[in-house]
Scaffold this motif. Structure first.
Motif, PDB file in Angstrom:
ATOM      1  N   ASN A 246       0.840  -1.193   0.000  1.00  0.00           N
ATOM      2  CA  ASN A 246       0.000   0.000   0.000  1.00  0.00           C
ATOM      3  C   ASN A 246       0.879   1.249   0.000  1.00  0.00           C
ATOM      4  O   ASN A 246       1.853   1.312   0.734  1.00  0.00           O
ATOM      5  CB  ASN A 246      -0.897   0.029   1.254  1.00  0.00           C
ATOM      6  N   THR A 247       0.507   2.217  -0.814  1.00  0.00           N
ATOM      7  CA  THR A 247       1.256   3.460  -0.797  1.00  0.00           C
ATOM      8  C   THR A 247       0.762   4.328   0.351  1.00  0.00           C
ATOM      9  O   THR A 247      -0.414   4.327   0.694  1.00  0.00           O
ATOM     10  CB  THR A 247       1.104   4.241  -2.119  1.00  0.00           C
ATOM     11  N   CYS A 248       1.686   5.063   0.927  1.00  0.00           N
ATOM     12  CA  CYS A 248       1.351   5.964   2.025  1.00  0.00           C
ATOM     13  C   CYS A 248       2.213   7.216   1.857  1.00  0.00           C
ATOM     14  O   CYS A 248       3.386   7.218   2.186  1.00  0.00           O
ATOM     15  CB  CYS A 248       1.610   5.306   3.372  1.00  0.00           C
ATOM     16  N   ASN A 249       1.616   8.245   1.286  1.00  0.00           N
ATOM     17  CA  ASN A 249       2.354   9.460   0.957  1.00  0.00           C
ATOM     18  C   ASN A 249       2.109  10.587   1.951  1.00  0.00           C
ATOM     19  O   ASN A 249       2.162  11.746   1.598  1.00  0.00           O
ATOM     20  CB  ASN A 249       1.992   9.932  -0.453  1.00  0.00           C
ATOM     21  N   LEU A 250       1.825  10.248   3.194  1.00  0.00           N
ATOM     22  CA  LEU A 250       1.590  11.270   4.203  1.00  0.00           C
ATOM     23  C   LEU A 250       2.910  11.908   4.628  1.00  0.00           C
ATOM     24  O   LEU A 250       3.923  11.225   4.777  1.00  0.00           O
ATOM     25  CB  LEU A 250       0.895  10.659   5.421  1.00  0.00           C
ATOM     26  N   ASN A 251       2.889  13.207   4.840  1.00  0.00           N
ATOM     27  CA  ASN A 251       4.067  13.957   5.278  1.00  0.00           C
ATOM     28  C   ASN A 251       4.161  13.855   6.799  1.00  0.00           C
ATOM     29  O   ASN A 251       3.343  14.429   7.515  1.00  0.00           O
ATOM     30  CB  ASN A 251       3.933  15.415   4.824  1.00  0.00           C
ATOM     31  N   VAL A 252       5.168  13.145   7.286  1.00  0.00           N
ATOM     32  CA  VAL A 252       5.301  12.892   8.715  1.00  0.00           C
ATOM     33  C   VAL A 252       5.518  14.190   9.487  1.00  0.00           C
ATOM     34  O   VAL A 252       4.963  14.382  10.564  1.00  0.00           O
ATOM     35  CB  VAL A 252       6.435  11.875   8.992  1.00  0.00           C
ATOM     36  N   GLY A 253       6.299  15.112   8.941  1.00  0.00           N
ATOM     37  CA  GLY A 253       6.534  16.389   9.610  1.00  0.00           C
ATOM     38  C   GLY A 253       5.252  17.186   9.777  1.00  0.00           C
ATOM     39  O   GLY A 253       4.991  17.752  10.852  1.00  0.00           O
ATOM     40  N   ALA A 254       4.430  17.224   8.743  1.00  0.00           N
ATOM     41  CA  ALA A 254       3.160  17.946   8.821  1.00  0.00           C
ATOM     42  C   ALA A 254       2.216  17.267   9.810  1.00  0.00           C
ATOM     43  O   ALA A 254       1.505  17.938  10.571  1.00  0.00           O
ATOM     44  CB  ALA A 254       2.509  18.024   7.440  1.00  0.00           C
ATOM     45  N   LEU A 255       2.220  15.944   9.826  1.00  0.00           N
ATOM     46  CA  LEU A 255       1.389  15.215  10.785  1.00  0.00           C
ATOM     47  C   LEU A 255       1.829  15.513  12.216  1.00  0.00           C
ATOM     48  O   LEU A 255       0.994  15.684  13.112  1.00  0.00           O
ATOM     49  CB  LEU A 255       1.450  13.712  10.523  1.00  0.00           C
ATOM     50  N   TYR A 256       3.136  15.582  12.430  1.00  0.00           N
ATOM     51  CA  TYR A 256       3.639  15.884  13.776  1.00  0.00           C
ATOM     52  C   TYR A 256       3.174  17.264  14.224  1.00  0.00           C
ATOM     53  O   TYR A 256       2.716  17.432  15.361  1.00  0.00           O
ATOM     54  CB  TYR A 256       5.165  15.794  13.826  1.00  0.00           C
ATOM     55  N   GLU A 257       3.280  18.237  13.336  1.00  0.00           N
ATOM     56  CA  GLU A 257       2.843  19.590  13.678  1.00  0.00           C
ATOM     57  C   GLU A 257       1.354  19.612  14.031  1.00  0.00           C
ATOM     58  O   GLU A 257       0.935  20.338  14.923  1.00  0.00           O
ATOM     59  CB  GLU A 257       3.137  20.566  12.537  1.00  0.00           C
ATOM     60  N   GLU A 258       0.583  18.800  13.336  1.00  0.00           N
ATOM     61  CA  GLU A 258      -0.856  18.727  13.602  1.00  0.00           C
ATOM     62  C   GLU A 258      -1.141  18.030  14.935  1.00  0.00           C
ATOM     63  O   GLU A 258      -2.003  18.448  15.702  1.00  0.00           O
ATOM     64  CB  GLU A 258      -1.538  17.975  12.462  1.00  0.00           C
ATOM     65  N   ALA A 259      -0.379  16.992  15.238  1.00  0.00           N
ATOM     66  CA  ALA A 259      -0.669  16.158  16.403  1.00  0.00           C
ATOM     67  C   ALA A 259      -0.068  16.665  17.706  1.00  0.00           C
ATOM     68  O   ALA A 259      -0.624  16.415  18.769  1.00  0.00           O
ATOM     69  CB  ALA A 259      -0.171  14.738  16.151  1.00  0.00           C
ATOM     70  N   LYS A 260       1.055  17.392  17.641  1.00  0.00           N
ATOM     71  CA  LYS A 260       1.800  17.654  18.875  1.00  0.00           C
ATOM     72  C   LYS A 260       1.010  18.422  19.931  1.00  0.00           C
ATOM     73  O   LYS A 260       1.248  18.240  21.121  1.00  0.00           O
ATOM     74  CB  LYS A 260       3.136  18.336  18.587  1.00  0.00           C
ATOM     75  N   HIS A 261       0.067  19.260  19.530  1.00  0.00           N
ATOM     76  CA  HIS A 261      -0.722  19.999  20.515  1.00  0.00           C
ATOM     77  C   HIS A 261      -2.174  19.511  20.583  1.00  0.00           C
ATOM     78  O   HIS A 261      -2.856  19.761  21.571  1.00  0.00           O
ATOM     79  CB  HIS A 261      -0.714  21.494  20.194  1.00  0.00           C
TER      80      HIS A 261
ATOM     81  N   GLN B 188      -0.004   9.649  24.074  1.00  0.00           N
ATOM     82  CA  GLN B 188      -0.389   8.263  24.323  1.00  0.00           C
ATOM     83  C   GLN B 188      -1.355   7.745  23.252  1.00  0.00           C
ATOM     84  O   GLN B 188      -1.511   6.542  23.089  1.00  0.00           O
ATOM     85  CB  GLN B 188      -1.070   8.124  25.699  1.00  0.00           C
ATOM     86  N   SER B 189      -1.985   8.641  22.511  1.00  0.00           N
ATOM     87  CA  SER B 189      -2.954   8.260  21.471  1.00  0.00           C
ATOM     88  C   SER B 189      -2.404   8.420  20.055  1.00  0.00           C
ATOM     89  O   SER B 189      -3.144   8.246  19.092  1.00  0.00           O
ATOM     90  CB  SER B 189      -4.219   9.116  21.610  1.00  0.00           C
ATOM     91  N   TRP B 190      -1.145   8.772  19.919  1.00  0.00           N
ATOM     92  CA  TRP B 190      -0.579   9.012  18.594  1.00  0.00           C
ATOM     93  C   TRP B 190      -0.696   7.806  17.681  1.00  0.00           C
ATOM     94  O   TRP B 190      -0.980   7.949  16.493  1.00  0.00           O
ATOM     95  CB  TRP B 190       0.874   9.460  18.694  1.00  0.00           C
ATOM     96  N   ASN B 191      -0.478   6.602  18.197  1.00  0.00           N
ATOM     97  CA  ASN B 191      -0.529   5.428  17.320  1.00  0.00           C
ATOM     98  C   ASN B 191      -1.917   5.253  16.703  1.00  0.00           C
ATOM     99  O   ASN B 191      -2.049   4.994  15.515  1.00  0.00           O
ATOM    100  CB  ASN B 191      -0.083   4.171  18.063  1.00  0.00           C
ATOM    101  N   VAL B 192      -2.952   5.424  17.505  1.00  0.00           N
ATOM    102  CA  VAL B 192      -4.327   5.286  17.000  1.00  0.00           C
ATOM    103  C   VAL B 192      -4.629   6.416  16.014  1.00  0.00           C
ATOM    104  O   VAL B 192      -5.214   6.194  14.950  1.00  0.00           O
ATOM    105  CB  VAL B 192      -5.337   5.286  18.169  1.00  0.00           C
ATOM    106  N   TRP B 193      -4.208   7.634  16.356  1.00  0.00           N
ATOM    107  CA  TRP B 193      -4.439   8.794  15.505  1.00  0.00           C
ATOM    108  C   TRP B 193      -3.731   8.630  14.161  1.00  0.00           C
ATOM    109  O   TRP B 193      -4.321   8.883  13.104  1.00  0.00           O
ATOM    110  CB  TRP B 193      -3.974  10.059  16.226  1.00  0.00           C
ATOM    111  N   LEU B 194      -2.477   8.177  14.190  1.00  0.00           N
ATOM    112  CA  LEU B 194      -1.731   7.959  12.948  1.00  0.00           C
ATOM    113  C   LEU B 194      -2.397   6.895  12.080  1.00  0.00           C
ATOM    114  O   LEU B 194      -2.519   7.059  10.869  1.00  0.00           O
ATOM    115  CB  LEU B 194      -0.284   7.549  13.252  1.00  0.00           C
ATOM    116  N   MET B 195      -2.834   5.819  12.702  1.00  0.00           N
ATOM    117  CA  MET B 195      -3.491   4.762  11.926  1.00  0.00           C
ATOM    118  C   MET B 195      -4.756   5.280  11.280  1.00  0.00           C
ATOM    119  O   MET B 195      -5.058   4.932  10.135  1.00  0.00           O
ATOM    120  CB  MET B 195      -3.785   3.556  12.830  1.00  0.00           C
ATOM    121  N   SER B 196      -5.497   6.141  11.978  1.00  0.00           N
ATOM    122  CA  SER B 196      -6.715   6.699  11.380  1.00  0.00           C
ATOM    123  C   SER B 196      -6.370   7.594  10.193  1.00  0.00           C
ATOM    124  O   SER B 196      -7.084   7.603   9.192  1.00  0.00           O
ATOM    125  CB  SER B 196      -7.546   7.459  12.417  1.00  0.00           C
TER     126      SER B 196
END
Length: 124
Positions: free
Chosen positions: A70-85, A90-98
């Protein structure tokens, strides 16, 4: 050619994951060896540790998706900026999978939409 590109990409992601994992363990060990109150330096180190943890999780999940074909072209840096605040670490794994699941669903719908357009044109 596509398969060799995917293998090289997988190898690169796997190396990045291993590097980030080593970094994570190093940070974790250094934080675990400290005692006393939490200083601003410790807070900063903890934030770096969380960032490394996030990147390790994300790259690992992307690598897993790639291995499964499966291709996954998500930008990890942008996701981090979205998730960090917005998301507790503790929920990052579930959030990333979604996020990965959401992207795959969108890709599937786009592919189905393109396939329907071609099929309709052929039937006319």
């Amino acid at each position: 050619a596509q398969l060799s590109f995917q293998r090289a990409s997988n190898k690169s992601l796997e190396e990045q994951l291993n590097r980030l994992r080593d970094e994570y363990y190093g940070f974790r060990d250094s934080v675990g060896q400290k005692s006393g109150g939490v200083s601003s330096g410790s807070k900063s180190e903890f934030e770096e540790l969380k960032k490394s943890y996030f990147f390790s999780l994300a790259v690992g999940m992307k690598l897993n998706q790639s291995i499964q074909g499966n291709t996954c072209n998500l930008n990890v840096g942008a996701l981090y900026e979205e998730a960090k605040h917005a998301v507790p670490f503790q929920s990052w794994n579930v959030w990333l999978m979604s996020k990965i699941t959401e992207q795959q669903r969108q890709q599937y719908q786009q592919q189905r939409g393109r396939g329907r357009g071609r099929g309709a044109a052929r039937r006319r």
